[in-house]
Design a protein around this motif. Structure first.
Motif, PDB file in Angstrom:
ATOM      1  N   ILE A 148      99.818 -37.582 108.404  1.00  0.00           N
ATOM      2  CA  ILE A 148     100.123 -36.483 107.467  1.00  0.00           C
ATOM      3  C   ILE A 148     101.424 -35.808 107.875  1.00  0.00           C
ATOM      4  O   ILE A 148     102.228 -35.416 107.023  1.00  0.00           O
ATOM      5  CB  ILE A 148      98.969 -35.457 107.444  1.00  0.00           C
ATOM      6  CG1 ILE A 148      97.631 -36.141 107.198  1.00  0.00           C
ATOM      7  CG2 ILE A 148      99.217 -34.397 106.368  1.00  0.00           C
ATOM      8  CD1 ILE A 148      96.441 -35.203 107.257  1.00  0.00           C
ATOM      9  N   PHE A 149     101.641 -35.675 109.178  1.00  0.00           N
ATOM     10  CA  PHE A 149     102.880 -35.062 109.668  1.00  0.00           C
ATOM     11  C   PHE A 149     104.098 -35.843 109.182  1.00  0.00           C
ATOM     12  O   PHE A 149     105.088 -35.264 108.721  1.00  0.00           O
ATOM     13  CB  PHE A 149     102.856 -34.999 111.196  1.00  0.00           C
ATOM     14  CG  PHE A 149     104.050 -34.298 111.793  1.00  0.00           C
ATOM     15  CD1 PHE A 149     104.021 -32.933 112.014  1.00  0.00           C
ATOM     16  CD2 PHE A 149     105.195 -35.007 112.134  1.00  0.00           C
ATOM     17  CE1 PHE A 149     105.119 -32.285 112.573  1.00  0.00           C
ATOM     18  CE2 PHE A 149     106.296 -34.371 112.676  1.00  0.00           C
ATOM     19  CZ  PHE A 149     106.257 -33.001 112.898  1.00  0.00           C
ATOM     20  N   ASN A 150     104.029 -37.174 109.268  1.00  0.00           N
ATOM     21  CA  ASN A 150     105.144 -38.000 108.806  1.00  0.00           C
ATOM     22  C   ASN A 150     105.351 -37.865 107.305  1.00  0.00           C
ATOM     23  O   ASN A 150     106.483 -37.896 106.802  1.00  0.00           O
ATOM     24  CB  ASN A 150     104.899 -39.460 109.175  1.00  0.00           C
ATOM     25  CG  ASN A 150     104.955 -39.704 110.671  1.00  0.00           C
ATOM     26  OD1 ASN A 150     105.591 -38.950 111.402  1.00  0.00           O
ATOM     27  ND2 ASN A 150     104.268 -40.738 111.137  1.00  0.00           N
ATOM     28  N   GLN A 151     104.248 -37.712 106.574  1.00  0.00           N
ATOM     29  CA  GLN A 151     104.312 -37.524 105.129  1.00  0.00           C
ATOM     30  C   GLN A 151     105.059 -36.237 104.788  1.00  0.00           C
ATOM     31  O   GLN A 151     105.931 -36.221 103.909  1.00  0.00           O
ATOM     32  CB  GLN A 151     102.874 -37.486 104.576  1.00  0.00           C
ATOM     33  CG  GLN A 151     102.761 -37.361 103.067  1.00  0.00           C
ATOM     34  CD  GLN A 151     101.304 -37.325 102.633  1.00  0.00           C
ATOM     35  OE1 GLN A 151     100.392 -37.668 103.395  1.00  0.00           O
ATOM     36  NE2 GLN A 151     101.072 -36.898 101.402  1.00  0.00           N
ATOM     37  N   VAL A 152     104.736 -35.162 105.496  1.00  0.00           N
ATOM     38  CA  VAL A 152     105.396 -33.875 105.257  1.00  0.00           C
ATOM     39  C   VAL A 152     106.843 -33.920 105.741  1.00  0.00           C
ATOM     40  O   VAL A 152     107.751 -33.380 105.095  1.00  0.00           O
ATOM     41  CB  VAL A 152     104.622 -32.741 105.961  1.00  0.00           C
ATOM     42  CG1 VAL A 152     105.361 -31.413 105.818  1.00  0.00           C
ATOM     43  CG2 VAL A 152     103.220 -32.626 105.390  1.00  0.00           C
ATOM     44  N   ASP A 153     107.069 -34.564 106.868  1.00  0.00           N
ATOM     45  CA  ASP A 153     108.421 -34.632 107.430  1.00  0.00           C
ATOM     46  C   ASP A 153     109.371 -35.380 106.502  1.00  0.00           C
ATOM     47  O   ASP A 153     110.563 -35.056 106.423  1.00  0.00           O
ATOM     48  CB  ASP A 153     108.369 -35.310 108.803  1.00  0.00           C
ATOM     49  CG  ASP A 153     109.625 -35.035 109.631  1.00  0.00           C
ATOM     50  OD1 ASP A 153     110.013 -33.859 109.739  1.00  0.00           O
ATOM     51  OD2 ASP A 153     110.203 -35.996 110.153  1.00  0.00           O
ATOM     52  N   GLU A 154     108.862 -36.370 105.783  1.00  0.00           N
ATOM     53  CA  GLU A 154     109.695 -37.101 104.836  1.00  0.00           C
ATOM     54  C   GLU A 154     110.134 -36.197 103.682  1.00  0.00           C
ATOM     55  O   GLU A 154     111.279 -36.249 103.223  1.00  0.00           O
ATOM     56  CB  GLU A 154     108.921 -38.315 104.294  1.00  0.00           C
ATOM     57  CG  GLU A 154     109.602 -39.054 103.142  1.00  0.00           C
ATOM     58  CD  GLU A 154     110.959 -39.629 103.519  1.00  0.00           C
ATOM     59  OE1 GLU A 154     111.760 -39.872 102.600  1.00  0.00           O
ATOM     60  OE2 GLU A 154     111.217 -39.833 104.726  1.00  0.00           O
TER      61      GLU A 154
END
Length: 391
Positions: free
Chosen positions: A142-148
């Motif tokens: 989820i962190f990578n999803q938001v970071d994108e």
């Protein structure tokens, strides 16, 4: 009107929603070893936050959101956030959802008003994104999803000219201009008047690269200064070049968009009672929307791109109350003027061809000269059923 305002409005309102829900869920936390079946635990809170953020930053949805387009109507945007709030096992009834949305909108409105430069709205958005990433730091996917999305936000807005940010700010202020809801935390801090309007500062440092207001210069066609005159600016401003003033300015900006609920404080909302506010909301609900069909089509397409987790039949939803007691919640629902209560558009937006044709047929029955028929949801059940149909 700017065509690039919607992503900033959505992300900042979503950030405020997550602040409020996190505060309320923490207030209802019960240690796992002492919790009963119907009690909240820290694990439940984390699951709710993860599910909402996953839905909020869905890739397909965000791709549609970042396309240049006009803002949604207030009703359509409210419908989107109602779905987000119910994207997990949490349930909010009508009064609590009204209060949640009131707090979200008034908090972000105040932040927009406090931005000395239009471009500072982007810094407020970065603060919200940083806080959202902190909520899901223990969930790498989820962190990578938001970071994108954070990366896309920087890529789209960091190089926009000052004039475009001015249009974005103007578009946001037009969206918020008729919202004058009193919030106790603002009233106690004396940043909001009893009529729901905010008190704006007329002192302090001006933004870096600007001059203190109070001087008008007139130039000839070839750029030569011909005349200048002064006028009272009505405040006590300082130049950012003065010692320490830039630090004060920077400190103010760093605070905008941060979580004001991190310290436990009771937050209540009250209708301002002003005739202008009530009349404007009543007019909004009663006046036909000539773009009703187009808005519904766009909203249905965006909702169709969301992937929402199902709630299993054996798993009942947990109810969250944004009021101190159930009695206060029931009283707020009764006392809230009908013209100020939000209602929801129920849309079955599935991916299969048969359902899409049925949706098109239903939308074709709406007459543009008639208001769209709305029906209130009962504790989010209708919206949860709608989200179940998205898979």
């Amino acid at each position: 009107m700017s065509m690039r305002t919607l992503p900033l409005l959505f992300i900042n309102l979503g950030g405020e929603m997550l602040y409020i829900l996190d505060q309320r869920l923490r207030a209802q936390n019960i240690p796992a070893d002492k919790a009963r079946k119907a009690d909240w635990t820290a694990g439940d809170r984390k699951r709710v936050m993860n599910d909402i953020i996953t839905t909020m930053f869905n890739k397909t949805f965000m791709e549609e959101l970042f396309k240049p387009q006009e803002l949604y109507s207030k009703k359509a945007l409210r419908t989107v956030f109602d779905r987000l709030a119910h994207a997990s096992i949490m349930r909010l009834n009508q009064a609590s959802m009204d209060k949640l949305y009131d707090l979200m909108t008034m908090a972000f409105k105040y932040q927009v008003l406090l931005c000395p430069r239009p471009k500072d709205i982007l810094l407020v958005s970065f603060n919200h994104m940083d806080a959202i990433k902190d909520f899901i730091r223990d969930s790498p996917s989820i962190f990578n999803q938001v970071d994108e999305i954070f990366r896309q936000l920087i890529e789209m807005y960091s190089n926009l000219p000052a004039g475009e940010f001015q249009l974005i700010r103007q578009t946001l202020l037009i969206f918020f201009q008729d919202m004058h809801i009193r919030v106790s935390i603002f009233l106690k801090d004396k940043v909001q008047n009893s009529n729901g309007r905010f008190v704006l500062p007329t002192s302090g440092p001006v933004p870096y690269g600007t001059q203190i207001p109070g001087l008008i210069r007139m130039f000839s066609y070839n750029g030569d200064e011909m005349k200048k005159c002064e006028f009272p600016n009505g405040g006590s401003y300082t130049s950012p070049l003065q010692e320490g003033s830039f630090d004060l300015y920077g400190d103010r900006i760093l605070k905008l968009g941060t979580n004001m609920y991190s310290v436990s404080r009771p937050v209540e909302t009250h209708m301002s009672g002003t005739s202008k506010s009530s009349a404007s909301h009543a007019k909004e609900n009663a006046a036909p929307n000539p773009l009703a069909k187009e808005e519904l089509n766009l909203l249905a397409r965006l909702m169709g791109g969301l992937e929402v987790k199902k709630t299993t039949g054996s798993e009942s939803g947990f109810r969250v109350n944004l009021f101190s007691t159930d009695e206060e919640e029931e009283e707020a629902a009764i006392l809230r003027p009908s013209e100020l209560s939000y209602q929801f558009i129920n849309i079955q937006a599935t991916q299969d061809q048969q359902s899409n044709e049925e949706l098109a047929r239903i939308m074709g029955e709406f007459k543009e000269e008639d208001p769209v028929s709305l029906s209130p949801c009962s504790k989010g059940d209708d919206l949860l059923a709608m989200m179940d149909g998205l898979l």
